[in-house]
Design an enzyme around this catalytic site. Structure first.
Site, PDB file in Angstrom:
ATOM      1  N   GLU A 211       0.851  -1.176   0.000  1.00 33.62           N
ATOM      2  CA  GLU A 211       0.000   0.000   0.000  1.00 33.62           C
ATOM      3  C   GLU A 211       0.890   1.230   0.000  1.00 33.62           C
ATOM      4  O   GLU A 211       2.107   1.133   0.179  1.00 33.62           O
ATOM      5  CB  GLU A 211      -0.942  -0.008   1.203  1.00 33.62           C
ATOM      6  CG  GLU A 211      -0.239  -0.002   2.549  1.00 33.62           C
ATOM      7  CD  GLU A 211      -1.201  -0.138   3.718  1.00 33.62           C
ATOM      8  OE1 GLU A 211      -2.236  -0.800   3.586  1.00 33.62           O
ATOM      9  OE2 GLU A 211      -0.904   0.430   4.774  1.00 33.62           O
ATOM     10  N   HIS A 250      -3.961   3.303   8.324  1.00 30.43           N
ATOM     11  CA  HIS A 250      -2.663   2.794   8.758  1.00 30.43           C
ATOM     12  C   HIS A 250      -1.693   3.955   8.912  1.00 30.43           C
ATOM     13  O   HIS A 250      -1.634   4.852   8.074  1.00 30.43           O
ATOM     14  CB  HIS A 250      -2.067   1.843   7.718  1.00 30.43           C
ATOM     15  CG  HIS A 250      -2.752   0.522   7.683  1.00 30.43           C
ATOM     16  ND1 HIS A 250      -2.562  -0.359   6.657  1.00 30.43           N
ATOM     17  CD2 HIS A 250      -3.606  -0.068   8.538  1.00 30.43           C
ATOM     18  CE1 HIS A 250      -3.283  -1.438   6.884  1.00 30.43           C
ATOM     19  NE2 HIS A 250      -3.926  -1.281   8.016  1.00 30.43           N
TER      20      HIS A 250
END
Lengths: 295, 391
Positions: A211, A250
């Site tokens: 990511e 995150h």
């Protein structure tokens, strides 16, 4: 073989008497994982999982009495760094820390202790690892897996489930699926796990799920070219359309400047000959295009 | 969490670092009074700085000098209300203008790859360090602090010599160690002083001396550690936060408002980003990023739904849940509850798989206005179509 977890795993569950610990210990045991001990300070002498698992006050007692070699930690953030250090101090060699929201500076202090003990830490803030048909450690749902030869490594949780489900639906089984966690400071990097897959004779292809943020995907691409140029590998990068400068859940998922963007990662991966899927559901097709067959 | 320059300076000053005095003013009259005090104390000029959390305020005209109190008031009135990268300036910092001899850069930052605190210093201060890193990377000197012992004296001295600060070594070592102390005391990810400057000071008796001073400061705090620093929560600048973001944080939801018309409710950050990516790929525009987290209960789902619908541009909602810790039936019950309470009804496309997906399907069966989807791709297509039909 498989990596990290398997039939040789003798699992200790730290925080086994808590809500999460109890639930996931049941799930892991039902999957066939060999849970040999639980640990909660002050609850030594009790048993867990319908009397099948002894609970200890300390990790050292658990290791001494049961020969536990792996641990999974479901302890709240305030106590989790201590739990990791206690485990490696007791001689546990593989530690999975599921706990989220551990302050980064705490992890900075923990890592040298883990390394000095010669242990391996996966996480924190990770879903754990499953070697289908052998053992599952952590919180990954049991139903999504199929036994096979594809190694899966990911920075994400539920996105990993999505990818693994897509593989399983296409009849493409997995050797081991590992979530390394989305925190800024983690015990095992993509490359640490790729090295294990490289050494595993039962892993013949790899799926990497990254990511935005950081440069772990770019480094993995370089490592692949230098170390496993012939291993079929497909990747997926979450956050292609994320706006710069905003933190997407995150802690790791933030784009600053031009570094860490999906475009930079995809370019690096493709330069290493790694196909990057536009959707998790495209991954099985891309694997088949490079010669990986369903099993 | 980002904090304003003035708050960052407070944290540095608390560790004994040399920071020139400052005042925060929210209107031109207050800026004038602050400037009057500084001129009375002997300042030759004052600097007025916009307090915003975005970078590039200098280029945008948000930092100006003033030679007297009247000019300070005029400058402040121009800066207050100014738009800097979408943020309206509502406060300015007023400080004495320093007589700068030379500017440096000094920062400590969490180095993820090395798992250490990294110190970065450069003799090219006062400019954007990213530019220096790009144009002249050798101009930045770096050293890792020891993970348990911190920045050691000899490391700080080395960095000071590398920056050419031999004549101010004692001061520099104290500042570098103070930076580390600031980081540890507050669980910061970044403590940056740019510029750290040699400034000329004239004492009352006319003698001139040169000292190091921290003229600007930037600190970002580790969100995961805010629980153990209750005082730091007060430094969160609500002036620059969307009220929806504030509400989401109170509910433990990770929410970011975007420009589009398709509301997204997903569990897990990676999957939430992926869902957004797929919506765009299918020709739609996501209205938000929303991670409801693991183990979300039905009431949290209802709150999340309210947040999404508070955005009037939302024309359809896509719910994508891969149950793991989260149980599908809990989410489904939350959706049904939220549906019953909604004043504004938009098409709802729901895809729930994983833990208790079967039970979720039963809960949702026959509920009007909810369209079930099996796969992720299917769900995305249906949501994009629904938003287009409603547009």
């Amino acid at each position: 073989m498989s990596i990290l977890v398997g039939r040789e795993t003798r699992l200790l569950v730290q925080g086994i008497t808590g809500r999460e610990g109890t639930f996931h210990a049941q799930q892991m045991q039902a999957y066939g994982t060999n849970i040999v001990a639980g640990m909660t300070p002050g609850k030594g002498g009790q048993t867990a999982l319908d009397g099948t698992v002894p609970v200890f006050d300390t990790c050292s007692a658990a290791v001494r009495e049961t020969g536990a070699n792996t641990t999974v930690i479901y302890v709240p953030a305030a106590g989790a760094p201590d739990a990791i250090m206690e485990a490696v101090g007791a001689g546990i060699t593989t530690v999975f820390c599921i706990t989220e929201h551990i302050p980064a500076l705490d992890m900075l202090k923990v890592m040298p202790v883990v390394q000095a003990a010669g242990a391996r830490l996966v996480g924190p803030n990770c879903p754990g690892a499953t070697s289908p048909g052998r053992a599952k450690v952590g919180i990954i749902p049991a139903t999504i897996h199929r036994e096979g030869r594809i190694g899966v490594v990911s920075r994400s949780g539920t996105l990993t489930y999505e990818v693994v489900q897509a593989l399983t639906d296409a009849g493409m089984g997995q050797s081991t699926c590992v979530g390394i966690g989305g925190d800024p400071i983690i015990g095992s990097t993509f490359i640490d796990i790729l090295e294990l897959f490289k050494a595993d004779p039962e892993t013949s292809a790899i799926v990497l799920i990254g990511e935005i943020g950081g440069d772990a995907e770019e480094l993995s691409a370089l490592w692949k070219t230098a170390n496993i140029p012939d291993t079929p590998m497909v990747a997926f990068i979450a956050g292609r359309t994320a706006p710069p400068g905003r933190r997407m859940g995150h802690a790791g998922a933030i784009i600053s400047g031009s570094g860490g963007s999906a475009a930079s990662k995809i370019a690096a991966l493709e330069a290493a000959g790694i196909h990057v899927a536009e959707s998790p559901t495209h991954i099985p097709r891309l694997l088949q295009e490079i010669g990986v067959r369903p099993n | 969490m980002k904090i304003q320059e003035a708050d960052a300076k407070s944290l540095l000053a608390a560790q004994g670092l040399p920071v020139p005095p400052w005042t925060v003013a929210r209107d031109p009259a207050a800026a004038r009074r602050a400037a009057e005090r500084l001129f009375a104390e002997g300042a030759d000029a004052v600097v007025i700085k916009a307090q915003v959390l975005v970078g590039g305020r200098g280029k945008a005209g948000g930092v100006k000098l003033a030679k007297d109190a009247a000019e300070a008031e005029a400058v402040a009135s121009r800066i207050l209300g100014m738009d800097i990268k979408g943020i309206t300036v509502v406060k300015v910092l007023v400080a004495p203008a320093a007589d700068i001899v030379k500017e440096f850069y000094l920062a400590c930052v969490l180095d993820r790859a090395a798992r250490r605190v990294l110190f970065m210093g450069s003799a090219e201060g006062g400019v954007e360090i990213e530019q220096v890193a790009h144009s002249d990377p050798d101009a930045i000197r770096t050293i890792h602090a020891h993970p348990h012992l911190g920045l050691l004296d000899f490391q700080a001295r080395w960095l000071g010599f590398e920056l050419g600060l031999g004549a101010h070594l004692k001061e520099f070592v104290a500042i570098a160690k103070g930076l580390y102390a600031t980081m540890i005391a507050n669980d910061a990810d970044l403590v940056e002083i740019n510029p750290l400057a040699i400034v000329r000071e004239r004492a009352a008796d006319g003698t001139v001396s040169e000292h190091l001073q921290c003229l600007d400061a930037k600190v970002t705090l580790d969100d995961s550690a805010l629980d153990r620093h209750p005082g730091l929560e007060a430094l969160r600048d609500l002036d620059e936060e969307d009220p929806v973001d504030v509400q989401a944080r109170h509910e433990g939801l990770s929410f970011i408002r975007l420009e589009g018309d398709i509301g997204c409710m997903v569990n897990g950050a990676g999957l939430a980003m992926t869902t957004m990516d797929l919506v765009k790929r299918a020709g739609g525009q996501p209205a938000n990023f929303l991670d409801i987290g693991g183990g979300a209960k039905s009431d949290k789902v209802a709150v999340a739904m309210g947040l999404i619908l508070s955005d009037p541009s939302v024309k359809a909602i896509l719910v994508n849940i891969f149950g793991g810790i989260a149980r599908g039936d809990e989410v489904a019950r939350g959706l049904v509850e939220a549906r019953a309470e909604q004043k504004r009804v938009v098409p709802l496309v729901v895809r729930i798989v994983g833990t208790n997906a079967d039970l979720a399907a039963e809960v949702l069966r026959g509920v009007p206005g909810i369209e079930a989807a099996s796969s992720l791709d299917d769900a995305v297509e249906k949501a994009v179509a629904a938003a287009k039909a409603a547009a």
